[in-house]
Write an enzyme that holds these catalytic residues in place. Structure first.
Site, short mmCIF file in Angstrom:
data_model
loop_
_atom_site.label_atom_id
_atom_site.label_comp_id
_atom_site.label_asym_id
_atom_site.label_seq_id
_atom_site.Cartn_x
_atom_site.Cartn_y
_atom_site.Cartn_z
N SER A 26 13.10 95.28 32.65
CA SER A 26 12.61 96.65 32.87
C SER A 26 13.52 97.69 32.22
O SER A 26 14.71 97.45 31.99
CB SER A 26 12.52 96.92 34.37
OG SER A 26 11.73 95.94 35.01
N1 SAH Z 1 13.44 92.36 37.34
C1 SAH Z 1 13.20 91.74 36.06
C2 SAH Z 1 11.83 92.12 35.56
C3 SAH Z 1 11.07 90.92 35.24
S1 SAH Z 1 9.40 91.17 34.73
C4 SAH Z 1 14.27 92.10 35.08
O1 SAH Z 1 14.98 93.10 35.28
O2 SAH Z 1 14.45 91.37 34.11
C5 SAH Z 1 8.53 90.53 36.16
C6 SAH Z 1 8.77 89.09 36.49
O3 SAH Z 1 7.92 88.75 37.58
C7 SAH Z 1 8.45 88.10 35.37
O4 SAH Z 1 9.57 87.31 35.12
C8 SAH Z 1 7.30 87.26 35.96
O5 SAH Z 1 7.33 85.90 35.56
C9 SAH Z 1 7.55 87.40 37.45
N2 SAH Z 1 6.42 87.14 38.33
C10 SAH Z 1 5.10 87.41 38.12
N3 SAH Z 1 4.37 87.03 39.19
C11 SAH Z 1 5.23 86.50 40.10
C12 SAH Z 1 5.10 85.94 41.41
N4 SAH Z 1 3.91 85.86 42.04
N5 SAH Z 1 6.21 85.51 42.02
C13 SAH Z 1 7.43 85.60 41.44
N6 SAH Z 1 7.62 86.11 40.21
C14 SAH Z 1 6.54 86.57 39.54
#
Ligand code: SAH
Length: 206
Positions: free
Chosen positions: A52
């Site tokens: 993000s």
């Molecule tokens: N906080 C992270 C942002 C990651 S983007 C950072 O700073 O890097 C969002 C993430 O949510 C992705 O890695 C995706 O695979 C995950 N995601 C999507 N659906 C999900 C679910 N139901 N449970 C857990 N993770 C999930």
């Protein structure tokens, strides 16, 4: 990054700013994107997912009003960057990621930084983490069609939850505080996240 992208936009939470300054963001982006690590933007981290934008991480973290004694649940470990910020601020972080490769990568990065107050789980975070509930804070770092029901139930009294809610093109960052009258929700502005895919979220292949 902290001064020009976060503090300049009016976010003044001292502990959150200190945590942002303490975590080396370049450790959380792919080697080929190192030069862009401190840019004012989200970046791809592989598997179609993103780390993000720094300001968004700061905004969501501050929305939890994190205290040293808190136990926080994060849904969407991704690169582990937000996880690392939280690990600096609270007692224990529980983080769930659906993609095993991302979860393992994040765990390795945090271990290398000496952050050992984090528990990792691979699975559908829209179900929460009931055996570790209730949580003082819950943050969802992916877009959901609504605040997932199981998460609201796993919040402690006085606890706070931050979730980007909307469709895939645009979401509103919703922040809920669990008070005596139930969950009081307000919106903190527009945002754009990758979808939360799971039982209480968007369906697979959406
Ligand atoms: N906080 C992270 C942002 C990651 S983007 C950072 O700073 O890097 C969002 C993430 O949510 C992705 O890695 C995706 O695979 C995950 N995601 C999507 N659906 C999900 C679910 N139901 N449970 C857990 N993770 C999930």
């Amino acid at each position: 990054m902290v001064r020009t992208q976060v503090a300049a936009r009016g976010l003044r939470h001292a502990r959150v700013l200190a945590a942002l300054a303490a975590v080396p963001r370049h450790c959380f982006v792919p080697a080929a994107l190192r030069d862009a690590a401190y840019d004012d933007a989200p970046l791809p981290v592989g598997y179609g997912q993103t780390i993000s934008q720094p300001y968004m991480v700061a905004l969501m973290t501050a929305a939890l009003a994190p205290r040293r004694s808190d136990r926080v649940l994060e849904i969407g470990t991704g690169s582990g960057y937000q996880t690392a910020i939280l690990a600096h601020l609270v007692k224990r972080v529980y983080t769930v990621e659906r993609l095993p490769e991302l979860s393992r990568g994040a765990a390795g990065r945090l271990a290398a930084l000496g952050l050992d107050n984090v528990e990792y789980r691979i699975g559908d975070g829209s179900l929460g983490w009931s055996d570790a509930a209730p949580f003082d804070g819950i943050v969802v770092t992916a877009a959901a069609p609504a605040i997932p029901g199981p998460l609201a139930v796993q919040l402690a009294h006085g606890g706070r939850i931050a979730v980007p809610v909307g469709d895939l093109a645009f979401q509103e960052l919703l922040v809920g505080v669990l008070g005596p009258g139930g969950l009081a929700v307000h919106a903190e502005g527009g945002c754009r996240f990758v979808p939360l895919i799971g039982r209480h979220a968007f369906p697979e292949g959406f």
